[in-house]
Write an enzyme that holds these catalytic residues in place. Structure first.
Site, short mmCIF file in Angstrom:
data_model
loop_
_atom_site.label_atom_id
_atom_site.label_comp_id
_atom_site.label_asym_id
_atom_site.label_seq_id
_atom_site.Cartn_x
_atom_site.Cartn_y
_atom_site.Cartn_z
CE LYS A 11 -3.33 -2.75 2.49
NZ LYS A 11 -4.70 -2.81 2.95
CG HIS A 115 -6.55 -3.32 -3.17
ND1 HIS A 115 -7.04 -2.56 -2.13
CD2 HIS A 115 -5.88 -4.35 -2.61
CE1 HIS A 115 -6.67 -3.11 -0.99
NE2 HIS A 115 -5.96 -4.20 -1.25
CD GLU A 117 -6.66 -0.43 0.98
OE1 GLU A 117 -5.58 -0.17 0.40
OE2 GLU A 117 -6.73 -1.21 1.95
CD GLU A 191 -7.22 -8.50 -1.16
OE1 GLU A 191 -6.27 -8.85 -0.47
OE2 GLU A 191 -7.36 -7.35 -1.60
N GLY A 197 -7.45 -5.17 6.44
CA GLY A 197 -6.88 -4.20 7.37
C GLY A 197 -7.67 -4.10 8.67
CB SER A 237 -6.83 -9.76 8.59
OG SER A 237 -7.35 -8.44 8.61
C1 PEP Z 1 -4.67 -6.02 1.10
O1 PEP Z 1 -4.25 -4.87 1.14
O2 PEP Z 1 -4.90 -6.54 -0.01
C2 PEP Z 1 -4.91 -6.72 2.36
C3 PEP Z 1 -5.42 -7.91 2.30
O3 PEP Z 1 -4.57 -6.07 3.52
P1 PEP Z 1 -4.46 -6.74 5.00
O4 PEP Z 1 -3.68 -8.02 4.86
O5 PEP Z 1 -3.75 -5.71 5.82
O6 PEP Z 1 -5.85 -7.01 5.45
#
Ligand code: PEP
Length: 282
Positions: A11, A115, A117, A191, A197, A237
């Protein structure tokens, strides 16, 4: 058997100098013997036991670190570089944006597309994500297409509808004429937005079940062979303590790691767990 991929999405973290420190610490922990020419990586006598030739590792730093990372990873075939985003045009008046061609020139092999975000913080639409996927494939970059439902969507029982909408818009769009890559080279990262996060992980069974449904949808939309070939990762996570359990699931081909990829030792320990043998998909 599909390749196993362990990808670390940094990130907006780590400067180019910090990237260099990271890579110099990371290489001896995971692949020192496989990277004989990597820039001054400190030899580590324990490294050869931890060499992981069967695992594809992808480091995904910010744009500003790509060039430096690429130079440090020369001669290190088991570690690839990825970017966090791209613009769909090749060049032009798009201030602040970065094209696929530029990423390839910085030694990138992978690029994240869609992604959560980008979708939720920056408001990227499924149509924009489809255009980015096309641009990546057109330039020979392997897209890691991220899909996932929000907590509300999961509670409403619409997880699969959301995933199918995200997948079908992106995977129906590509015109593969003149592309070096086939659609099967796309890597999908499931995801769940509520697990990114937050410290909240989907259980390995929840992740496996959803990824199995994604694979079944790919089989119905693109054919069984495509479904068997496409790599599908879990992200949300992931940390050293839950990696082995996630990777023991037959349909989970690897993990996309955010926070836990920021420290070389924790990411290295996730990478080392990926070398464990895996069973064939059910
Ligand atoms: C990500 O940014 O794709 C992600 C899965 O973040 P985290 O592992 O921190 O949840």
């Amino acid at each position: 058997m599909r390749n196993r991929i362990i990808a670390g999405n940094w990130k907006m973290n780590l400067t180019p100098t910090e990237t260099e420190d990271y890579i110099r610490s990371f290489l001896p922990l995971v692949v020192n013997p496989l990277c004989p020419r990597s820039a001054n990586a400190t030899p580590d006598p324990g490294g050869s036991e931890r060499g992981l030739p069967d695992v594809g590792v992808v480091l995904i730093p910010p744009f500003t670190s790509l060039d430096r990372a690429g130079r440090l990873l020369v001669g290190c075939p088991s570690i690839s570089l990825g970017a966090q985003d791209l613009h769909f045009e090749k060049s032009g008046a798009f201030t602040g944006e970065v094209s696929a061609t530029m990423l390839v020139d910085c030694s990138c092999r992978y690029v994240l597309v869609g992604h959560s975000e980008r979708r939720h913080v920056f408001g990227e639409s499924t149509a924009l994500i489809a255009a980015k996927l096309q641009a990546a494939l057109g330039s020979g970059l392997v897209p890691i297409l991220c899909v996932g439902e929000t907590l509300d969507e999961r509670r409403r029982g619409s997880t699969l509808d959301v995933l199918v909408r995200q997948l079908s818009t992106a995977l129906a769009a590509p015109n593969l004429d003149g592309c070096n890559l086939r659609l099967e080279s796309v890597v999908i990262a499931y995801e769940p937005v509520w697990a990114i996060g937050t410290g909240e992980t989907a259980s390995s069974l929840q992740a496996e079940e959803t990824i199995r449904e994604i694979r079944a949808w790919i089989a119905s939309a693109l054919g069984t062979e495509s479904a068997e070939q496409m790599g599908i990762l879990y992200g949300g996570s992931v940390k050293p303590s839950n990696t082995a359990e996630l990777l023991s699931q037959p349909n989970i081909d690897g993990v996309l790691v955010g926070g836990a990829s920021l420290k070389p030792d924790s990411f290295a320990s996730i990478v080392s767990m990926a070398s464990a043998s895996r069973s064939e998909p059910a």
